[in-house]
Design a protein around this motif. Structure first.
Motif, mmCIF file in Angstrom:
data_model
loop_
_atom_site.group_PDB
_atom_site.id
_atom_site.type_symbol
_atom_site.label_atom_id
_atom_site.label_comp_id
_atom_site.label_asym_id
_atom_site.label_seq_id
_atom_site.Cartn_x
_atom_site.Cartn_y
_atom_site.Cartn_z
ATOM 1 N N MET A 1 32.620 56.504 56.208
ATOM 2 C CA MET A 1 33.114 57.383 55.155
ATOM 3 C C MET A 1 32.283 57.138 53.895
ATOM 4 N N GLU A 2 31.844 58.213 53.280
ATOM 5 C CA GLU A 2 31.032 58.136 52.050
ATOM 6 C C GLU A 2 31.940 58.008 50.834
ATOM 7 N N GLN A 3 31.525 57.188 49.878
ATOM 8 C CA GLN A 3 32.255 57.056 48.613
ATOM 9 C C GLN A 3 31.336 57.416 47.467
ATOM 10 N N ARG A 4 31.885 58.137 46.488
ATOM 11 C CA ARG A 4 31.168 58.428 45.238
ATOM 12 C C ARG A 4 32.011 57.877 44.104
ATOM 13 N N HIS A 5 31.351 57.204 43.161
ATOM 14 C CA HIS A 5 32.029 56.636 42.001
ATOM 15 C C HIS A 5 31.598 57.432 40.776
ATOM 16 N N LEU A 6 32.569 57.942 40.030
ATOM 17 C CA LEU A 6 32.317 58.798 38.875
ATOM 18 C C LEU A 6 33.096 58.306 37.665
ATOM 19 N N THR A 7 32.590 58.638 36.488
ATOM 20 C CA THR A 7 33.367 58.493 35.266
ATOM 21 C C THR A 7 33.875 59.876 34.920
ATOM 22 N N CYS A 8 35.166 60.046 34.907
ATOM 23 C CA CYS A 8 35.767 61.354 34.661
ATOM 24 C C CYS A 8 35.531 61.790 33.216
ATOM 25 N N ILE A 9 35.210 63.065 33.039
ATOM 26 C CA ILE A 9 35.038 63.648 31.708
ATOM 27 C C ILE A 9 36.086 64.718 31.432
ATOM 28 N N GLY A 10 37.155 64.725 32.239
ATOM 29 C CA GLY A 10 38.212 65.727 32.095
ATOM 30 C C GLY A 10 39.085 65.531 30.872
ATOM 31 N N CYS A 11 39.170 64.298 30.378
ATOM 32 C CA CYS A 11 39.934 64.003 29.165
ATOM 33 C C CYS A 11 39.306 62.773 28.512
ATOM 34 N N PRO A 12 39.771 62.364 27.347
ATOM 35 C CA PRO A 12 39.153 61.220 26.646
ATOM 36 C C PRO A 12 39.325 59.856 27.323
ATOM 37 N N MET A 13 40.146 59.733 28.354
ATOM 38 C CA MET A 13 40.402 58.437 28.995
ATOM 39 C C MET A 13 39.155 57.869 29.681
ATOM 40 N N GLY A 14 38.309 58.718 30.257
ATOM 41 C CA GLY A 14 37.099 58.241 30.935
ATOM 42 C C GLY A 14 37.402 57.367 32.142
ATOM 43 N N CYS A 15 38.342 57.787 32.959
ATOM 44 C CA CYS A 15 38.739 57.000 34.130
ATOM 45 C C CYS A 15 37.575 56.818 35.104
ATOM 46 N N GLN A 16 37.554 55.655 35.749
ATOM 47 C CA GLN A 16 36.590 55.385 36.814
ATOM 48 C C GLN A 16 37.217 55.895 38.110
ATOM 49 N N VAL B 1 38.186 63.712 51.092
ATOM 50 C CA VAL B 1 39.345 63.173 51.800
ATOM 51 C C VAL B 1 40.378 62.650 50.805
ATOM 52 N N SER B 2 39.892 61.947 49.759
ATOM 53 C CA SER B 2 40.823 61.419 48.766
ATOM 54 C C SER B 2 40.116 61.182 47.434
ATOM 55 N N VAL B 3 40.912 61.176 46.381
ATOM 56 C CA VAL B 3 40.454 60.857 45.027
ATOM 57 C C VAL B 3 41.401 59.788 44.491
ATOM 58 N N SER B 4 40.823 58.714 43.932
ATOM 59 C CA SER B 4 41.665 57.654 43.365
ATOM 60 C C SER B 4 41.068 57.176 42.048
ATOM 61 N N GLY B 5 41.910 56.532 41.244
ATOM 62 C CA GLY B 5 41.473 55.979 39.971
ATOM 63 C C GLY B 5 41.759 56.874 38.779
ATOM 64 N N ASN B 6 42.084 58.135 39.024
ATOM 65 C CA ASN B 6 42.390 59.055 37.929
ATOM 66 C C ASN B 6 43.828 58.841 37.452
ATOM 67 N N THR B 7 44.031 59.022 36.134
ATOM 68 C CA THR B 7 45.379 58.865 35.589
ATOM 69 C C THR B 7 46.051 60.197 35.281
ATOM 70 N N CYS B 8 45.309 61.297 35.466
ATOM 71 C CA CYS B 8 45.912 62.616 35.258
ATOM 72 C C CYS B 8 45.352 63.603 36.290
ATOM 73 N N LYS B 9 45.994 64.735 36.408
ATOM 74 C CA LYS B 9 45.596 65.747 37.389
ATOM 75 C C LYS B 9 44.190 66.274 37.102
ATOM 76 N N ARG B 10 43.794 66.319 35.823
ATOM 77 C CA ARG B 10 42.448 66.799 35.489
ATOM 78 C C ARG B 10 41.372 65.938 36.136
ATOM 79 N N GLY B 11 41.635 64.649 36.284
ATOM 80 C CA GLY B 11 40.688 63.749 36.935
ATOM 81 C C GLY B 11 40.475 64.108 38.393
ATOM 82 N N ASP B 12 41.543 64.446 39.074
ATOM 83 C CA ASP B 12 41.457 64.854 40.475
ATOM 84 C C ASP B 12 40.649 66.147 40.599
ATOM 85 N N ILE B 13 40.949 67.111 39.739
ATOM 86 C CA ILE B 13 40.248 68.398 39.757
ATOM 87 C C ILE B 13 38.768 68.204 39.444
ATOM 88 N N TYR B 14 38.466 67.431 38.391
ATOM 89 C CA TYR B 14 37.078 67.178 38.009
ATOM 90 C C TYR B 14 36.304 66.519 39.147
#
Length: 122
Positions: free
Chosen positions: A1-16, A27-40
């Motif tokens: 399974m491939e993994q990509r690591h991103l810094t979210c730019i959907g809001c000011p939190m900058g979640c990893q 398959v899955s998205v983890s580490g986001n604290t809001c729905k915008r992170g999942d969408i981004y």
């Protein structure tokens, strides 16, 4: 399974954010604290887009250049083509915020619009 690591730019939190993919599908998205992170994250790994901001040369204006941006996001792989068109454009004053400076830039279907007013020199 491939993994990509991103810094979210959907809001000011900058979640990893970590995106797990299999056969090009998310398959899955983890580490986001809001729905915008999942969408981004889902969009960034499958169809990345960007808003492009720049300046265009102005003829007969009280300023030499006008700030501009794409009216909506464009495919990330078109950024250099968009910048080529922007760098070769010249607009004539007067220019108002929101004026279309380039239509269908780089065949994206997106316009480049002015983000400031430019008066006629004089």
């Amino acid at each position: 399974m491939e993994q990509r690591h991103l810094t979210c730019i959907g809001c000011p939190m900058g979640c990893q954010v970590t995106v797990e993919m299999e056969k090009g599908e998310v398959v899955s998205v983890s580490g986001n604290t809001c729905k915008r992170g999942d969408i981004y994250a889902r969009k960034e790994v499958t169809d990345p887009t960007r808003i492009v901001t720049s300046t265009i040369a102005v003829k007969d204006g009280d300023k030499e250049r006008v700030s501009c941006k794409t009216a909506s996001d464009i495919p990330k792989d078109k950024i250099f083509s968009v910048m080529h068109d922007i760098n070769h454009a010249v607009c004539k004053a007067p220019i108002n915020i929101g004026d279309i400076l380039i239509e269908n830039v780089a065949d994206t279907g997106v316009s480049v619009i002015a983000t400031r007013n430019i008066s006629i020199a004089g």
